[in-house]
Design an enzyme around this catalytic site. Sequence first.
Site, mmCIF file in Angstrom:
data_model
loop_
_atom_site.group_PDB
_atom_site.id
_atom_site.type_symbol
_atom_site.label_atom_id
_atom_site.label_comp_id
_atom_site.label_asym_id
_atom_site.label_seq_id
_atom_site.Cartn_x
_atom_site.Cartn_y
_atom_site.Cartn_z
ATOM 1 N N ASN A 579 0.938 -0.975 -0.255
ATOM 2 C CA ASN A 579 -0.156 0.460 -0.287
ATOM 3 C C ASN A 579 0.637 0.997 -0.108
ATOM 4 O OD1 ASN A 579 0.803 -0.523 2.260
ATOM 5 N ND2 ASN A 579 -0.632 0.844 3.190
ATOM 6 N N CYS A 581 2.218 3.030 2.628
ATOM 7 C CA CYS A 581 3.103 2.737 2.871
ATOM 8 C C CYS A 581 4.258 1.401 3.772
ATOM 9 C CB CYS A 581 2.501 3.455 4.955
ATOM 10 S SG CYS A 581 1.463 5.360 5.326
ATOM 11 N N GLU A 583 3.124 -1.762 4.597
ATOM 12 C CA GLU A 583 3.455 -2.227 5.356
ATOM 13 C C GLU A 583 1.800 -3.375 5.076
ATOM 14 O OE1 GLU A 583 -0.223 1.129 7.141
ATOM 15 O OE2 GLU A 583 1.315 0.855 5.603
#
Length: 780
Positions: A579, A581, A583
């Site tokens: 995604n 970021c 994570e």
Amino acid sequence: MMSDQPTGQMDLHGVDPLASREFEVLKRDGRTEKFNDQRILLAIESAFKAEQGLKKEQSLDDDTHHQVEAVTQAVVEAVLVRAVAGDQLEIEAIQDAVEDALMNQGHHTVARRYIVYREDRRKARALRGERDRTGKPLAQLTVKTADGEEPLDPTRIRRRVIRACKQAEEINPDGRVHSRGISDEALRNLYDGVSTDEIDKAVILAARARIEAEPDYTYVAANLLLDVIYREVLPEAPARNKLAEVHSQHFVSYLHAAIRCDRLSESLLDFDLGRISKALDLSRDLKFQYIGLQTIYDRYLIHHEERRLETPQYFWMRVAMGLASGEEGDKTARAIEFYDMLSTFRFVSSTPTLFNSGTLHPQLSSCYLSTVMDDLEHIFKVISDDARLSKWAGGLGNDWTNVRATGAHIKGTNGRSQGVVPFLKVANDTAVAVNQGGKRKGAMCAYLETWHLDIENFLELRKNTGDERRRTHDMNTANWIPDLFMKRVAENGEWTLFDPSEVPDLHDLYGQAFEQRYAEYEAMAEKGQMKLSKKVEAVTLWRKMLTMVFETGHPWITFKDPSNVRSPQSHAGVVHSSNLCTEILLNTSVDEIAVCNLGSVNLAEHMKDGKLDEEKLAETVRTAMRMLDNVIDINYYPTPEARNANLRHRPVGLGLMGFQDALYEMKVPYASLEAIDFADYCMEAISYHAILSSSQLAGERGAYSTFEGSKWDQGLLPLDTLDLLEQERGGYLEVDRSSKLDWTPVRKSIKKYGMRNSNTMAIAPTATIANITGATQSIE
């Protein structure tokens, strides 16, 4: 240089200069003193020196000194003529005459300095509270209020700062904060007619400016900002000893007011509001540091027409009530349980949850992932979906690998494709145009596999040079790298780039299956059976990837095979990207936009006597997992594909923050073997309790719908999947696989109840919520 003629012997047009010695001047405090024209000369001389940038001990040139004498003569003449006529000489009248004489003789800049000097002196007298013999103030500044004007009371400001400093000292008795410097600086910046808002800003800025030198001033600035919030939200300005009582009593009124102006949902009235109001703990406001409180004031507190409707504790309770709104049984008790976690900073939900919980559009999820198909209609459907998801504060991750490469044949028009880059430009501009609910910038990341023929152009998307039509300065980018590419780099081998329309199955393959099929396509390319392909040195491409990371920070380096091999949902689809970021790792397809619901445990709040309090951590994680699971059912889904994916798989992402703070409590250096050991231990503890809590939730609420066939169902925990990865890679794995906890109870629970959530953990950056809690970020 002084004139040869004494000042007292100037020609005063018929007025005897010696008579000036007989006149008395009335001072501001009611006392009188003999008239002295030498003091007038010195004052005017000082104004000229100030204008020329001279120090007090420096002399004016002859020409300027003659100008000083001319002005002085005009002033003395003007005031003595009035005195001879019987007028009382007053100090203010003499200073008015100085201003007039300077202006009449063309010394406008000097006059301006003199006027400013007089005003500064007047303000200083007002702020010192100087009074005459009768007790009347010698000078008075006024404050503009909502009801008109009132005298400025410097003592009131000083008391306010003293109180804020005392509260900061209660938080840290060893701190070194001093109220006098703050109040003096703030008062210096005030003026006649100042507004109450400007007084607030002056006081807060004076405290904030000292934080760098002494960190404890952060609590002083926060306490001063709390005064502003209470005054803005509460219906009156209660006495300090009544503040908590008024705050609690006003909570129900706040709910009704926010519902009337369409800011909150009426479902919040379904709780036992008496119990809720009593559970509010105003003392927890003192946990905020300045940057955290300013952040929620600017972006998180519900407001209407620029007026905040909620205090920090109302805010935490509103989020808690929103998350408990679907609970069966005593949902008031659940709301209070959630509130206690949030307001004590033990666990904090992600920003979209904090923004939207309890509102009319409770879009509480953090991240959305989609796969773009090689079809014009679907490309623009995804871009339209991105706009809707971004509107409600979702971060975006788009997988673009399916889109055909530059030069590929377009069957419908018999033309040639321009490749993936032009579409990325449109996606970039969409993220800019549709920000996250008007509260923060839209955020998006595009993923492309390393074998895509457009990969070299993709690497340059964030460069500051080149054709701007092929640059995406506002969008993040990431490489989705198969293990085979890294093997080729290690072997100093060649790498082949393909057009995805000719190798349509590669994108869904990983591990050994990918390697086998990729080798087949390379053999076909060698035989000339591919229309579009290109061979490059793997090391050369890798160096270019690293160079771009060093130059622009993009594209990020992410890995396809371990993301899929270790995925608990490998039976239900393929992970095509991460995604915004990086994570979360969830499956995406035409029918599913993956969704993740995030929140983070604050390790700093789980330390006791220099050790991790695992019992407290277990309690926090158990409640946090329940809050995250609730998000899935409460959530407002902007697209049907997102709803479908989230309700089927129910993924959540529990993360952490405050790791550095925990090391500080332990007196362990960040760059040490002890820190690595602690990281291993605390991550295992969070993992243990997160998985166990999800399984226990499954016992209460049922397992997620696609649990059957998952790695959980096969008895494989995340720590077991390292063996699978090593098998798929044929080695290439050196990881410490030891554990400190007994995982038997977790395995038994999963076997008995299943899992409520397909995914349970995600190490998110926590950039904003870490600021709110005053903790260090998880990762940068």
